[in-house]
Design a protein around this motif. Structure first.
Motif, PDB file in Angstrom:
ATOM      1  N   SER A  77     -37.024   5.584  19.182  1.00 25.01           N
ATOM      2  CA  SER A  77     -36.390   5.049  20.397  1.00 25.01           C
ATOM      3  C   SER A  77     -35.331   4.032  19.995  1.00 25.01           C
ATOM      4  N   PRO A  78     -34.076   4.443  19.888  1.00 26.94           N
ATOM      5  CA  PRO A  78     -33.007   3.501  19.532  1.00 26.94           C
ATOM      6  C   PRO A  78     -32.792   2.487  20.656  1.00 26.94           C
ATOM      7  N   PRO A  79     -32.307   1.310  20.326  1.00 18.78           N
ATOM      8  CA  PRO A  79     -32.122   0.276  21.353  1.00 18.78           C
ATOM      9  C   PRO A  79     -30.974   0.608  22.303  1.00 18.78           C
ATOM     10  N   VAL A  80     -31.162   0.217  23.549  1.00 21.64           N
ATOM     11  CA  VAL A  80     -30.091   0.327  24.548  1.00 21.64           C
ATOM     12  C   VAL A  80     -29.423  -1.045  24.600  1.00 21.64           C
ATOM     13  N   TYR A  81     -28.206  -1.127  24.098  1.00 19.61           N
ATOM     14  CA  TYR A  81     -27.578  -2.437  23.898  1.00 19.61           C
ATOM     15  C   TYR A  81     -27.272  -3.155  25.207  1.00 19.61           C
ATOM     16  N   SER A  82     -27.045  -2.395  26.273  1.00 19.58           N
ATOM     17  CA  SER A  82     -26.800  -3.054  27.558  1.00 19.58           C
ATOM     18  C   SER A  82     -28.061  -3.779  28.036  1.00 19.58           C
ATOM     19  N   GLU A  83     -29.212  -3.139  27.843  1.00 16.46           N
ATOM     20  CA  GLU A  83     -30.471  -3.792  28.219  1.00 16.46           C
ATOM     21  C   GLU A  83     -30.762  -4.976  27.302  1.00 16.46           C
ATOM     22  N   VAL A  84     -30.442  -4.813  26.022  1.00 16.95           N
ATOM     23  CA  VAL A  84     -30.645  -5.913  25.080  1.00 16.95           C
ATOM     24  C   VAL A  84     -29.794  -7.111  25.471  1.00 16.95           C
ATOM     25  N   SER A  85     -28.561  -6.847  25.906  1.00 20.40           N
ATOM     26  CA  SER A  85     -27.673  -7.937  26.309  1.00 20.40           C
ATOM     27  C   SER A  85     -28.230  -8.682  27.523  1.00 20.40           C
ATOM     28  N   MET A  86     -28.820  -7.939  28.458  1.00 22.06           N
ATOM     29  CA  MET A  86     -29.420  -8.585  29.631  1.00 22.06           C
ATOM     30  C   MET A  86     -30.632  -9.430  29.224  1.00 22.06           C
TER      31      MET A  86
ATOM     32  N   LEU B   9     -34.251 -23.250  18.185  1.00 22.28           N
ATOM     33  CA  LEU B   9     -33.876 -22.696  19.485  1.00 22.28           C
ATOM     34  C   LEU B   9     -32.366 -22.745  19.687  1.00 22.28           C
ATOM     35  N   LEU B  10     -31.736 -23.814  19.236  1.00 17.30           N
ATOM     36  CA  LEU B  10     -30.270 -23.880  19.324  1.00 17.30           C
ATOM     37  C   LEU B  10     -29.630 -22.816  18.435  1.00 17.30           C
ATOM     38  N   LYS B  11     -30.240 -22.583  17.288  1.00  9.82           N
ATOM     39  CA  LYS B  11     -29.723 -21.537  16.398  1.00  9.82           C
ATOM     40  C   LYS B  11     -29.906 -20.160  17.024  1.00  9.82           C
ATOM     41  N   VAL B  12     -31.027 -19.954  17.711  1.00 13.10           N
ATOM     42  CA  VAL B  12     -31.263 -18.674  18.390  1.00 13.10           C
ATOM     43  C   VAL B  12     -30.193 -18.436  19.450  1.00 13.10           C
ATOM     44  N   LYS B  13     -29.854 -19.477  20.210  1.00 11.69           N
ATOM     45  CA  LYS B  13     -28.800 -19.327  21.222  1.00 11.69           C
ATOM     46  C   LYS B  13     -27.467 -18.949  20.580  1.00 11.69           C
ATOM     47  N   LYS B  14     -27.158 -19.595  19.475  1.00 11.99           N
ATOM     48  CA  LYS B  14     -25.901 -19.293  18.785  1.00 11.99           C
ATOM     49  C   LYS B  14     -25.889 -17.853  18.282  1.00 11.99           C
ATOM     50  N   LEU B  15     -27.000 -17.420  17.692  1.00  7.85           N
ATOM     51  CA  LEU B  15     -27.080 -16.046  17.197  1.00  7.85           C
ATOM     52  C   LEU B  15     -27.067 -15.044  18.346  1.00  7.85           C
ATOM     53  N   ASN B  16     -27.642 -15.425  19.478  1.00 12.38           N
ATOM     54  CA  ASN B  16     -27.603 -14.538  20.646  1.00 12.38           C
ATOM     55  C   ASN B  16     -26.165 -14.260  21.073  1.00 12.38           C
ATOM     56  N   ASN B  17     -25.360 -15.310  21.110  1.00 16.51           N
ATOM     57  CA  ASN B  17     -23.960 -15.128  21.508  1.00 16.51           C
ATOM     58  C   ASN B  17     -23.210 -14.260  20.500  1.00 16.51           C
ATOM     59  N   GLU B  18     -23.480 -14.484  19.217  1.00 16.26           N
ATOM     60  CA  GLU B  18     -22.818 -13.667  18.198  1.00 16.26           C
ATOM     61  C   GLU B  18     -23.290 -12.217  18.270  1.00 16.26           C
ATOM     62  N   LEU B  19     -24.579 -12.032  18.554  1.00 12.98           N
ATOM     63  CA  LEU B  19     -25.110 -10.673  18.649  1.00 12.98           C
ATOM     64  C   LEU B  19     -24.537  -9.941  19.853  1.00 12.98           C
ATOM     65  N   GLN B  20     -24.345 -10.648  20.939  1.00  7.83           N
ATOM     66  CA  GLN B  20     -23.755 -10.012  22.119  1.00  7.83           C
ATOM     67  C   GLN B  20     -22.328  -9.556  21.851  1.00  7.83           C
ATOM     68  N   LEU B  21     -21.589 -10.329  21.076  1.00  7.20           N
ATOM     69  CA  LEU B  21     -20.228  -9.913  20.726  1.00  7.20           C
ATOM     70  C   LEU B  21     -20.239  -8.623  19.911  1.00  7.20           C
ATOM     71  N   ILE B  22     -21.268  -8.468  19.077  1.00  2.15           N
ATOM     72  CA  ILE B  22     -21.365  -7.250  18.267  1.00  2.15           C
ATOM     73  C   ILE B  22     -21.782  -6.064  19.124  1.00  2.15           C
ATOM     74  N   THR B  23     -22.812  -6.268  19.958  1.00  4.21           N
ATOM     75  CA  THR B  23     -23.326  -5.151  20.755  1.00  4.21           C
ATOM     76  C   THR B  23     -22.351  -4.725  21.846  1.00  4.21           C
ATOM     77  N   ASP B  24     -21.514  -5.630  22.321  1.00  7.62           N
ATOM     78  CA  ASP B  24     -20.543  -5.246  23.360  1.00  7.62           C
ATOM     79  C   ASP B  24     -19.513  -4.255  22.836  1.00  7.62           C
ATOM     80  N   LYS B  25     -19.314  -4.244  21.522  1.00  7.19           N
ATOM     81  CA  LYS B  25     -18.329  -3.332  20.937  1.00  7.19           C
ATOM     82  C   LYS B  25     -18.932  -1.985  20.554  1.00  7.19           C
ATOM     83  N   LEU B  26     -20.253  -1.868  20.678  1.00  8.82           N
ATOM     84  CA  LEU B  26     -20.904  -0.615  20.283  1.00  8.82           C
ATOM     85  C   LEU B  26     -21.019   0.343  21.458  1.00  8.82           C
TER      86      LEU B  26
END
Length: 330
Positions: free
Chosen positions: A196-205, A313-330
């Motif tokens: 079951s590959p990830p659905v990036y739109s759901e991951v972003s939400m 937790l602050l690092k998680v937020k930062k990585l979340n934003n960076e991850l969203q930038l990656i997944t939005d392009k996929l």
């Protein structure tokens, strides 16, 4: 009155009589004798003194020997029970060890058994000698080894019933890493088969929801007071939600075939499980809270973990934003 007057007069007359009696000094009595008689008297006195001294020494040694004999009888009386009780203790030690020690084949159980037997032997001999010499009370000395090993048997039995890993080196390694803030790193290799590959739109939400939960947590519990640390159950619940959502997101991303996504997922820190030894509001937490010296020390130590958690937790937020930038392009 007549009796009192006559009594006082008798006392006065007796005192006058005693004062009128001449008591010769002892030295003068000895000096009145001839030199031969003086020598004989002195030798007799010395002989009698030595005889009395020898008699007292003999009685003292006899008393000590009698005491040791009595102690040896008590030793043998108690040994009839302590040996039987020791068998039960070793049963409650050996049986749990057999279920707890799961690595090392026959070598590790034998080593642990020999070490425990040596400890028992030393304690038993210490108690025996202390009882024999009369230093300890007989029941304390003879039951000393049992008193020491009985709590160990109860502890091991309890741990075995709860499927504990107290003799697992990996568990102690994890504990040492926590004490010295040694972090473990996530590892998400590319899977050959993905069901079951990830659905990036759901991951972003889900990431947006996680960021909101992190903001709410930091707003409420970024800096807790002493009372809130021990009694506020909301901190445990809210942190459990944040931790659970993070693991769900990373578990979903681990099925990705994109290398950039997996690399970014490996950068996420592993959050600590709890900030306190007991759940907030539990009986254990309340006891430590009111035991101010102990509770205060634990709270001061927890400040280090609290600061680390906030930074994570602050690092998680930062990585979340960076991850969203990656997944939005996929």
């Amino acid at each position: 009155l007549t009796f009192r007057n006559s009594y006082s007069e008798n006392i006065d007359s007796i005192s006058e009589l005693i004062s009128s009696v001449y008591i010769a000094p002892i030295d003068s009595i000895l000096l009145d004798e001839t030199y031969g008689q003086q020598s004989s008297i002195i030798r007799g006195a010395i002989t009698k003194a030595e005889s009395n001294n020898n008699e007292f020494m003999f009685r003292s040694m006899s008393k000590v020997q009698t005491k040791r004999t009595i102690n040896r009888h008590w030793v043998e009386w108690h040994r009839k029970f302590t040996l039987s009780f020791a068998c039960l203790i070793f049963f409650f030690i050996g049986a749990p060890l057999g279920s707890i020690i799961r690595k090392g084949g026959m070598g590790m159980p034998i080593v642990v058994s020999v070490v425990l037997f040596i400890i028992y032997y030393i304690l038993d001999n210490v108690g025996y000698k202390m009882t024999r010499d009369g230093v300890w009370i007989h029941w304390v000395g003879m039951w000393f080894s049992s008193f020491v090993l009985l709590p160990l048997g109860v502890f091991l039995t309890y741990k075995a019933m709860n499927d504990s890993v107290i003799l697992n080196a990996d568990a102690y390694l994890v504990f040492v890493k926590k004490i010295f803030f040694i972090r473990e790193h996530r590892n998400y290799p590319v899977k050959e088969v993905i069901i079951s590959p990830p659905v990036y739109s759901e991951v972003s939400m889900k990431i947006d929801g996680l960021n909101n939960d992190i903001d709410a947590y930091l707003k409420n519990y970024k800096s807790m007071g002493y009372k809130a640390y021990w009694f506020d159950e909301g901190q445990d619940l809210q942190f459990a939600v944040v931790r659970s959502k993070l693991e769900v997101i990373l578990s979903s991303l681990s099925n990705s075939i994109n290398g950039r996504v997996l690399d970014k997922a490996e950068e996420y820190p592993i959050l600590i499980s709890s900030l306190r030894p007991f759940k907030a509001g539990s009986p254990g937490a309340k006891i430590l809270a009111y035991a101010l010296p102990i509770g205060l020390v634990i709270r001061l130590v927890s400040l280090l973990f609290e600061r680390r958690l906030n930074n994570d937790l602050l690092k998680v937020k930062k990585l979340n934003n960076e991850l969203q930038l990656i997944t939005d392009k996929l």
